[in-house]
Design an enzyme around this catalytic site. Structure first.
Site, mmCIF file in Angstrom:
data_model
loop_
_atom_site.group_PDB
_atom_site.id
_atom_site.type_symbol
_atom_site.label_atom_id
_atom_site.label_comp_id
_atom_site.label_asym_id
_atom_site.label_seq_id
_atom_site.Cartn_x
_atom_site.Cartn_y
_atom_site.Cartn_z
ATOM 1 N N ASP A 1 0.868 -1.181 0.000
ATOM 2 C CA ASP A 1 0.000 0.000 0.000
ATOM 3 C C ASP A 1 0.901 1.226 0.000
ATOM 4 O O ASP A 1 2.006 1.193 0.530
ATOM 5 C CB ASP A 1 -0.920 0.017 1.226
ATOM 6 N N ASP B 1 -7.184 -4.695 -5.158
ATOM 7 C CA ASP B 1 -8.361 -3.943 -4.678
ATOM 8 C C ASP B 1 -8.057 -2.452 -4.720
ATOM 9 O O ASP B 1 -7.959 -1.793 -3.679
ATOM 10 C CB ASP B 1 -8.708 -4.397 -3.248
ATOM 11 N N CYS C 1 -14.137 -0.493 -7.721
ATOM 12 C CA CYS C 1 -15.192 0.199 -6.971
ATOM 13 C C CYS C 1 -15.644 1.451 -7.723
ATOM 14 O O CYS C 1 -16.235 2.346 -7.137
ATOM 15 C CB CYS C 1 -14.722 0.532 -5.558
#
Ligand code: SAH
Length: 407
Positions: A262, A311, A351
Site C-alpha cells: 500500500d 483492490d 469500486c
C-alpha cells in the site's frame, strides 16, 4: 403546539421547483436526482438544503426534495409522495427502516461493523451512516443532508443508542455541493484511537478519526471470506491492502505467507498492529510503495504467488474518465495476472460505479489476452447487503469483483 409546525397532515406550502416539459420522466420512474438542466424555474429565493416541491411543467406535484444550488444535481428527492411532510417524523421512519433492514440481516452484533444508511438506496440522499460496534460515523454529503444534520444526529442517538457519533464528511461529493469538509465528534464519547471489532471471525482495528473513508472499507467484509476460501497453503500478494483485511482473512484460512502493498504508511502501520493481534504478523511482509511500480519490480524479480488480490481505489470518478480509468484497470490486471502461479487465483476488484460489471469483465479479459494467460471466472463478487442497490437508482451499484483461476 409549535406555531412553526404545520398542522398534522397538512404540509406547509413549499417553494416550488418547476421542471421543463417532459423532464419529469425520470422522477416518475422514481429516480431521485433532478439535474439543473431539467429545471425551468424556481419560485423565490431558496436556501441550500431547503425542502422544495417538485412540479411538472403542467403543475403536477411529483414529490419533495432538497434544493442544492451549488450542485449540478440541483435537487434530491426526499419523498415521491407530494402529501408527505419532510420533518423529524419522516427522517425517523427512513432511519428506522434502514436500521431494521440491517437488524434482519443480523449485522448489528456489539463488535460488528456495517453500513447502516446508504444514501439514495435507503431513501436518504446524501446521508451515509456506518456503524462500528458502539460508535456511529456519519457523512452528510449533500446540502439536504447537511441542513438536517442536527435532527439526524438526534434521531440516530435515539434509535441506535450508540456510545458516540462521529463525523467524517469529507471528499469530492461534499465539495460539489459547495460544502467544506468536516470531521469531529457530534455526540457522546470520542471513539478510541484503535477501536477493536470483529469481522469474519478476525480481530479488526479501526481508526475512526484518521482512517480512510469512515475508518475502514466495510464493503469488502464478505468478499475477504470468499477470497480466503482459495488461500489454503497459499503465498498471497495483497495489493492495495489498506490495513490488510484480505491478508488476515487468507492467513486465518491457512495461507502460508502474505505480502501487503500500500502507498499509505499509516495504513500499513495499522496493518502491522492488526496482523499482530490476529497472531499472523510473522507471516507477513509490509511494503510501502506504489502498487504499479512494485508489481513491475516483483514481476522482474521472478517471484510468483498462489493468490493475488487487486483492490485498487476508485480510478473513474466521472463518465469522461472511463477510458483513462479502464487503461488503469487493464494495466494493474496485466501486472497482477503475470504474478499468479499457473493454477493460482486472481481476485480483482473495481469500486468505480462508472465501470459496470460487464465492462470490468471485458477489461480483465483483455488483460489476460495481453498477459498471455488463460483465466476462468470462478466467482463474481459484488457489494454486500448493507450496501443495497435501490432498483430505481442503479448508480448505487459500484463494487464488482472477479475470482479467477489463472493458467
Ligand atoms: N483492500 C483494502 C481496501 C483497499 S482501498 C481492504 O480490504 O480493506 C485502496 C487502498 O489503495 C488504500 O489503502 C490506498 O492507500 C491504496 N492506494 C491508492 N493508490 C495506491 C497506489 N498507487 N499504490 C499503492 N497503494 C495505493
Amino acid at each position: 403546539m409549535d406555531l412553526a409546525e404545520p398542522a398534522l397532515g397538512v404540509p406547509a406550502a413549499l417553494p416550488k421547483v418547476w421542471l421543463k416539459a417532459g423532464r419529469e420522466k425520470s422522477l416518475r420512474r422514481r429516480h431521485p436526482w433532478v439535474f439543473s438542466g431539467a429545471i425551468d424555474h424556481v419560485e423565490g429565493d431558496v436556501a441550500a438544503g431547503a425542502t422544495v416541491e417538485l412540479v411538472s411543467a403542467s403543475g403536477e406535484g411529483l414529490g419533495s426534495g432538497a434544493y442544492s444550488p451549488a450542485s449540478q444535481i440541483r435537487a434530491r428527492v426526499w419523498s415521491f409522495d407530494p402529501g408527505e411532510s419532510i420533518d423529524a417524523g419522516f427522517f425517523r421512519r427512513r432511519l428506522v427502516r434502514a436500521v431494521e433492514s440491517r437488524r434482519r440481516l443480523d449485522l448489528l452484533g456489539s463488535r460488528a461493523a456495517c453500513r447502516l444508511v446508504f444514501s439514495e438506496s435507503d431513501g436518504l440522499p446524501g446521508l451515509v451512516v456506518d456503524r462500528y460496534g458502539e460508535y456511529l460515523v456519519c457523512q452528510f454529503l449533500s446540502a439536504g443532508a447537511e441542513a438536517w444534520r442536527a435532527t439526524l444526529v438526534e434521531l440516530l442517538a435515539e434509535i441506535c443508542a450508540p456510545r458516540g457519533i462521529y463525523e467524517r464528511s469529507e471528499g469530492g461529493a461534499r465539495h460539489k455541493e459547495g460544502l467544506q469538509s468536516r470531521r469531529g465528534s457530534l455526540a457522546g464519547d470520542e471513539p478510541p484511537r484503535e477501536l477493536e471489532l470483529v469481522s469474519g471471525g478476525a480481530r479488526w482495528i479501526v481508526d475512526i478519526a484518521n482512517g480512510q473513508k469512515t475508518g475502514a472499507y466495510l464493503d469488502q467484509q464478505r468478499n475477504r471470506e470468499r477470497v480466503a476460501a482459495h488461500a489454503r497453503d497459499a503465498d498471497v500478494l495483497d495489493a492495495f491492502s489498506y490495513t490488510g483485511g484480505f491478508s488476515i482473512a487468507c492467513l486465518r484460512a491457512g495461507a502460508k505467507h502474505a505480502t501487503l502493498i500500500d502507498s499509505s504508511a499509516d495504513a500499513l502501520a495499522l496493518a502491522e498492529r492488526e496482523t499482530s493481534v490476529n497472531g499472523v504478523r510473522d507471516r507477513c511482509r509490509f511494503v510501502t510503495a506504489n502498487v504499479f511500480d512494485e508489481l513491475r519490480r516483483v514481476r522482474d524479480s521472478g517471484a510468483r504467488f498462489d493468490v493475488v488480490v487487486l483492490d485498487p481505489p476508485k480510478f473513474v470518478h466521472s463518465a469522461d474518465q472511463v477510458t483513462a480509468g479502464s487503461r488503469g484497470y487493464k494495466d494493474v490486471n496485466m501486472l497482477g495476472l503475470a504474478l499468479v502461479r499457473p493454477g493460482g487465483v486472481l481476485a480483482t476488484f473495481s469500486c468505480s460505479g462508472h465501470v459496470d460489471a460487464a465492462l470490468f469483465q471485458k477489461i480483465v479479459a483483455g488483460a489476460a489476452v495481453d498477459a498471455r494467460r488463460t483465466a476462468q471466472i470462478l466467482e463474481r463478487l459484488a457489494q454486500p447487503a448493507d450496501h443495497p442497490v435501490a432498483t430505481e437508482f442503479p448508480e448505487a451499484d459500484y463494487l464488482k469483483g472477479l475470482i479467477l483461476r489463472v493458467h
